[in-house]
Structures are given as C-alpha cells and as structure tokens.
Write a protein that holds these residues in place. Sequence first.
Motif, PDB file in Angstrom:
ATOM      1  N   CYS A   1       0.828  -1.211   0.000  1.00  0.00           N
ATOM      2  CA  CYS A   1       0.000   0.000   0.000  1.00  0.00           C
ATOM      3  C   CYS A   1       0.865   1.264   0.000  1.00  0.00           C
ATOM      4  CB  CYS A   1      -0.971  -0.020   1.173  1.00  0.00           C
ATOM      5  SG  CYS A   1      -2.242  -1.299   0.962  1.00  0.00           S
ATOM      6  N   GLY A   2       2.057   1.196   0.555  1.00  0.00           N
ATOM      7  CA  GLY A   2       2.994   2.310   0.461  1.00  0.00           C
ATOM      8  C   GLY A   2       3.427   2.513  -0.977  1.00  0.00           C
TER       9      GLY A   2
ATOM     10  N   ASN B   1      -1.702  -4.256  -8.623  1.00  0.00           N
ATOM     11  CA  ASN B   1      -1.091  -5.486  -9.141  1.00  0.00           C
ATOM     12  C   ASN B   1       0.408  -5.333  -9.343  1.00  0.00           C
ATOM     13  OD1 ASN B   1      -3.435  -7.047  -9.147  1.00  0.00           O
ATOM     14  ND2 ASN B   1      -4.083  -6.188 -11.104  1.00  0.00           N
ATOM     15  N   ALA B   2       0.822  -4.183  -9.868  1.00  0.00           N
ATOM     16  CA  ALA B   2       2.252  -3.942 -10.055  1.00  0.00           C
ATOM     17  C   ALA B   2       2.969  -3.929  -8.708  1.00  0.00           C
ATOM     18  CB  ALA B   2       2.479  -2.626 -10.780  1.00  0.00           C
ATOM     19  N   CYS B   3       2.357  -3.329  -7.706  1.00  0.00           N
ATOM     20  CA  CYS B   3       2.988  -3.264  -6.384  1.00  0.00           C
ATOM     21  C   CYS B   3       3.029  -4.621  -5.701  1.00  0.00           C
ATOM     22  CB  CYS B   3       2.254  -2.233  -5.511  1.00  0.00           C
ATOM     23  SG  CYS B   3       2.529  -0.533  -6.046  1.00  0.00           S
ATOM     24  N   VAL B   4       2.020  -5.444  -5.927  1.00  0.00           N
ATOM     25  CA  VAL B   4       2.038  -6.810  -5.363  1.00  0.00           C
ATOM     26  C   VAL B   4       3.196  -7.591  -5.979  1.00  0.00           C
ATOM     27  CG1 VAL B   4       0.788  -9.028  -5.326  1.00  0.00           C
ATOM     28  CG2 VAL B   4      -0.401  -6.906  -4.753  1.00  0.00           C
ATOM     29  N   ARG B   5       3.365  -7.462  -7.310  1.00  0.00           N
ATOM     30  CA  ARG B   5       4.483  -8.152  -7.967  1.00  0.00           C
ATOM     31  C   ARG B   5       5.819  -7.683  -7.412  1.00  0.00           C
ATOM     32  NH1 ARG B   5       1.132  -7.933 -12.835  1.00  0.00           N
ATOM     33  NH2 ARG B   5       1.831  -5.819 -13.046  1.00  0.00           N
ATOM     34  N   GLU B   6       5.962  -6.368  -7.200  1.00  0.00           N
ATOM     35  CA  GLU B   6       7.215  -5.830  -6.646  1.00  0.00           C
ATOM     36  C   GLU B   6       7.475  -6.396  -5.240  1.00  0.00           C
ATOM     37  OE1 GLU B   6       7.542  -1.565  -6.720  1.00  0.00           O
ATOM     38  OE2 GLU B   6       6.944  -1.465  -8.817  1.00  0.00           O
ATOM     39  N   ALA B   7       6.441  -6.464  -4.425  1.00  0.00           N
ATOM     40  CA  ALA B   7       6.592  -6.936  -3.056  1.00  0.00           C
ATOM     41  C   ALA B   7       6.932  -8.409  -3.005  1.00  0.00           C
ATOM     42  CB  ALA B   7       5.333  -6.648  -2.254  1.00  0.00           C
ATOM     43  N   VAL B   8       6.356  -9.181  -3.906  1.00  0.00           N
ATOM     44  CA  VAL B   8       6.603 -10.628  -3.929  1.00  0.00           C
ATOM     45  C   VAL B   8       8.022 -10.929  -4.390  1.00  0.00           C
ATOM     46  CG1 VAL B   8       5.916 -12.801  -5.034  1.00  0.00           C
ATOM     47  CG2 VAL B   8       4.185 -11.227  -4.171  1.00  0.00           C
ATOM     48  N   ASN B   9       8.478 -10.160  -5.361  1.00  0.00           N
ATOM     49  CA  ASN B   9       9.849 -10.377  -5.870  1.00  0.00           C
ATOM     50  C   ASN B   9      10.805  -9.820  -4.880  1.00  0.00           C
ATOM     51  OD1 ASN B   9       8.863 -11.531  -8.195  1.00  0.00           O
ATOM     52  ND2 ASN B   9       8.846  -9.609  -9.321  1.00  0.00           N
TER      53      ASN B   9
END
Length: 128
Positions: free
Chosen positions: A81-82, A120-128
């Motif tokens: 969320c940040g 969605n882009a931020c979720v991908r960043e956080a997962v990687n």
Amino acid sequence: MKKLLAVMAPLAIVLSACTATGTSSTTSTGAQTATQQLGMAAIKIAINAKCTTELNTLPAWQTATKVMTSTQKQNIQSEICGCVSEKAPQSVTAVDLATAALDPNARAAIVSNVVSKTINACVREAVN
C-alpha cells in the motif's frame, strides 16, 4: 502637519491597493497549490484505506497470507500500500487533486481508479 497627513494618507491607500492587486495573483496561485496539496493528502489517506480493502479481497493475497504470521502480513501489506501511495501522483492530474480536495464522491472514484491501476504492479514488486 495635518496637510502632510492629508496628502500621505491617500497616497498610502493607493500604494497599498497596488500592492494588494500585485499579490492577489500570487495568493490565487498559492490557494491552488494549497488545494492541490490538500487533495493529494486526502487521496493518499483514501488510497491506503482502499488499498487495504482491495488487497484483502484478492484471491492470491488470501491464499498467500494463510501461511504468514500477522506481523508478516501487516509488513507486506504496508509495503504494497505504500507502493500504491507513492505511485499515485503519477496517475493523478492537478485537476483531479483539486476536485478530490472538494468533492468526496470524486475522491472515491479517483482513488478507486488509482488503486486498481497500481495494486497489481505493487504486489508483484513486493513478492519479488
């Protein structure tokens, strides 16, 4: 002395009117900037709330968080969320910011649009 005061008083009024006229455009610009800042603050607060809600409804998030501790879940949620809040200014125009500062319904629509574009882009960043 009274004659000097009688001459200086109108001159002071005329000069102060010129000064006030000169600053009114600056004040107008300052008011627009203040409105935009208020709009951005309002949007960022709303984005964090909307992000949390949307994140918790994503099936992938629900699956991934089943094996996480509450602290891990909260840390990753804050990171995602940040990220969404940081990317918000790239998706919002100055007109949107001014509108968001004044109209709660418009703010909700703007926030929903920004969150859906970036989560969605931020979720991908956080997962990687």
